[in-house]
Design a protein around this motif. Sequence first.
Motif: not given
Length: 209
Positions: A52-56, A104-108, A170-177
């Motif tokens: 799975v790969l999620f990008l926001q 946000k990026v989430v990948g496994n 697993v990568i789960t990383r987010d931020a406020k830009w």
Amino acid sequence: MNATKLFTKTALVLALAATPLIANAESAFTTGAGTPITASAKLDFQITIPKVLFLQVGTGTANAANATVNQIAFSVPAANVGDASVISATVGSGDLGNGVVTAKVVGNNGNITFTSTTLGALGNGSGDTISYAQIGTAVAVNTSATALAHPALADAATTSITLTPAAGKVITRDAKWTYTYLNSAVVAPGTYGGVNTNNSRVTYTASMP
């Protein structure tokens, strides 16, 4: 063949046909006078997990597609044109307002290549341009221990960074830009960029093996 024999034969056939279904389960039976006596049985488990790969970037829906494209807009006061005073985005800019977006990026499955791409400098339709180098981006921690870094914006180019798991895959990383206009030079009047026009759109991409 009399009715009794026919019934008996039919019952035997049905019993034999049902036997494979019963035999699929494991069981054990133990008897004896010793102490202790034991019986054991086993089960095999299997779980299939897809990649799975999620990008926001901006408005998004967790683990689902969302087609909303936010706009980051700046309105420079006449008294400040080109005076190097940093200009904040308008109130309605970004999903969090004032030029702030959720990223946000989430990948496994290990390292993720994260890129930004522009088609060129922002234009006003009259031949004048403002470079993407004039767009500042401040990164702040949101919910993850490590903030999601921002790949630099460059005119007519793709820039990339590599996101690496702290452990495992697993990568789960987010931020406020927060985006700002650096306003470091006097430029010709006009509206630069827009809604998917005059090179206004930046495309962010995440890719994973």
